[in-house]
Design an enzyme around this catalytic site. Structure first.
Site, PDB file in Angstrom:
ATOM      1  N   LYS A   1       0.832  -1.214   0.000  1.00 52.92           N
ATOM      2  CA  LYS A   1       0.000   0.000   0.000  1.00 52.92           C
ATOM      3  C   LYS A   1       0.863   1.260   0.000  1.00 52.92           C
ATOM      4  CE  LYS A   1      -2.223  -0.998   3.851  1.00 52.92           C
ATOM      5  NZ  LYS A   1      -1.610  -2.274   4.270  1.00 52.92           N
TER       6      LYS A   1
ATOM      7  N   ARG B   1      -9.802   0.410   8.854  1.00 48.89           N
ATOM      8  CA  ARG B   1      -9.322  -0.935   9.171  1.00 48.89           C
ATOM      9  C   ARG B   1     -10.347  -1.745   9.933  1.00 48.89           C
ATOM     10  NH1 ARG B   1      -3.456   0.208   9.172  1.00 48.89           N
ATOM     11  NH2 ARG B   1      -2.241  -1.624   9.675  1.00 48.89           N
TER      12      ARG B   1
ATOM     13  N   ARG C   1      11.887  -4.941   4.860  1.00 46.32           N
ATOM     14  CA  ARG C   1      11.668  -3.595   4.318  1.00 46.32           C
ATOM     15  C   ARG C   1      12.214  -2.478   5.210  1.00 46.32           C
ATOM     16  NH1 ARG C   1       5.063  -2.873   4.775  1.00 46.32           N
ATOM     17  NH2 ARG C   1       4.998  -2.710   7.038  1.00 46.32           N
TER      18      ARG C   1
ATOM     19  N   ARG D   1      10.871  -0.233  10.767  1.00 43.94           N
ATOM     20  CA  ARG D   1       9.820  -0.107  11.769  1.00 43.94           C
ATOM     21  C   ARG D   1       9.989  -1.132  12.890  1.00 43.94           C
ATOM     22  NH1 ARG D   1       4.278   0.133   8.477  1.00 43.94           N
ATOM     23  NH2 ARG D   1       3.672  -1.003  10.340  1.00 43.94           N
TER      24      ARG D   1
ATOM     25  N   ARG E   1      -0.464  -8.842  13.365  1.00 42.26           N
ATOM     26  CA  ARG E   1      -1.031  -7.835  12.445  1.00 42.26           C
ATOM     27  C   ARG E   1      -1.838  -8.520  11.347  1.00 42.26           C
ATOM     28  NH1 ARG E   1       4.352  -4.969  11.050  1.00 42.26           N
ATOM     29  NH2 ARG E   1       3.130  -3.747   9.569  1.00 42.26           N
TER      30      ARG E   1
HETATM   31  P1  AMP Z   1       0.573   0.410   9.364  1.00 41.26           P
HETATM   32  O1  AMP Z   1       1.733   1.330   9.185  1.00 41.26           O
HETATM   33  O2  AMP Z   1      -0.611   0.793   8.540  1.00 41.26           O
HETATM   34  O3  AMP Z   1       0.935  -1.055   9.200  1.00 41.26           O
HETATM   35  O4  AMP Z   1       0.117   0.583  10.890  1.00 41.26           O
HETATM   36  C1  AMP Z   1       0.988   0.283  11.964  1.00 41.26           C
HETATM   37  C2  AMP Z   1       0.182   0.102  13.237  1.00 41.26           C
HETATM   38  O5  AMP Z   1      -0.513   1.325  13.551  1.00 41.26           O
HETATM   39  C3  AMP Z   1      -0.922  -0.951  13.168  1.00 41.26           C
HETATM   40  O6  AMP Z   1      -0.436  -2.269  13.417  1.00 41.26           O
HETATM   41  C4  AMP Z   1      -1.875  -0.464  14.259  1.00 41.26           C
HETATM   42  O7  AMP Z   1      -1.394  -0.760  15.543  1.00 41.26           O
HETATM   43  C5  AMP Z   1      -1.816   1.052  14.074  1.00 41.26           C
HETATM   44  N1  AMP Z   1      -2.821   1.529  13.087  1.00 41.26           N
HETATM   45  C6  AMP Z   1      -2.565   2.119  11.872  1.00 41.26           C
HETATM   46  N2  AMP Z   1      -3.711   2.451  11.249  1.00 41.26           N
HETATM   47  C7  AMP Z   1      -4.719   2.045  12.068  1.00 41.26           C
HETATM   48  C8  AMP Z   1      -6.123   2.088  11.982  1.00 41.26           C
HETATM   49  N3  AMP Z   1      -6.747   2.592  10.899  1.00 41.26           N
HETATM   50  N4  AMP Z   1      -6.841   1.591  13.014  1.00 41.26           N
HETATM   51  C9  AMP Z   1      -6.238   1.075  14.105  1.00 41.26           C
HETATM   52  N5  AMP Z   1      -4.916   0.988  14.263  1.00 41.26           N
HETATM   53  C10 AMP Z   1      -4.148   1.478  13.252  1.00 41.26           C
END
Ligand code: AMP
Length: 215
Positions: free
Chosen positions: A13, A88, A127, A161, A172
């Site tokens: 994404k 999400r 990554r 990360r 996740r």
């Molecule tokens: P991402 O970078 O999108 O993989 O997000 C990293 C982490 O941030 C996720 O594993 C969640 O803990 C939190 N997070 C990001 N976006 C959301 C969302 N829309 N709703 C809830 N938690 C989120």
């Protein structure tokens, strides 16, 4: 144009959002990036989110919804945005609809990036990204043309990360399966869902997304 990129962690994404930012002059709104910035700044939101993120679980809907609503109100979003990592959960998808209606905006497309889960752990654990512009790289699949220099901005600092480790990735993926994938039918029923093959090469995924947006 306002679009959503929907897909499991590691589906690509962020990579595709960066390309759409450049090709369509849109703004990438990554809730994950916003939360990581909040954690780094030590704000209240960051303190609340950190443990949940480290565990690979989802941050409370109300915090996320408020954060994204405030961000969409900023002037740079006027030309259109790409939601990356939001919504999400079903409550987030419903809140987004209400929020956009209230702001006089609408969603043009939801792009589902379909991937094979077995490939995701390798994709995610390899990554890293440019500190300056956020461009994404991978130890095996996306190496900068010149070692140690970002192709996009020339930056020379990169980071990984904290939650890109195998154990957290599994949690996740469970969150994606249990809470995020169930919102796909919601957008399919609205007739705005386009599915692309997230396992294809990066350029081919971009081509499929562009075709979906043009259709
Ligand atoms: P991402 O970078 O999108 O993989 O997000 C990293 C982490 O941030 C996720 O594993 C969640 O803990 C939190 N997070 C990001 N976006 C959301 C969302 N829309 N709703 C809830 N938690 C989120």
């Amino acid at each position: 144009m306002n679009i959503i990129l929907l897909g499991a962690p590691g589906a690509g994404k962020g990579t595709q959002a960066k390309r759409l930012e450049d090709s369509h002059s849109l703004v990438q709104l990554s809730t994950g990036d916003m939360l990581r910035a909040a954690v780094a700044s030590g704000s209240d939101l960051g303190r609340q989110a950190k443990a949940v993120m480290d565990a690979g679980k989802l941050v409370a809907d109300e915090l996320i919804i408020r954060m994204i609503s405030d961000r969409i109100d900023e002037p740079d979003c006027k030309g259109g945005f790409i939601l990356d990592g939001f919504p999400r959960t079903s409550p987030q998808a419903e809140a987004l609809d209400k929020m956009l209606t209230g702001k006089g905006l609408r969603l043009d497309a939801v792009i589902e990036m379909k991937v094979d889960e077995d490939a995701l752990v390798e994709r995610i654990t390899g990554r890293y990204s440019c500190v300056k512009c956020g461009a994404g790289y991978h130890d095996k699949f996306q190496i900068p043309a010149k070692a140690g220099v970002c192709d996009r901005c020339g930056g020379t600092e990169f980071n990984r990360r904290a939650d890109d480790n195998e154990e957290t990735v599994r949690t996740r993926l469970e969150a994606y399966r249990g809470q995020t994938a169930p919102i796909l039918p919601y957008y399919r029923d609205k007739g705005i869902l386009k599915t692309v093959d997230g396992m294809a090469a990066i350029d081919e995924v971009t081509r499929q997304i562009e075709a979906g947006l043009a259709a």
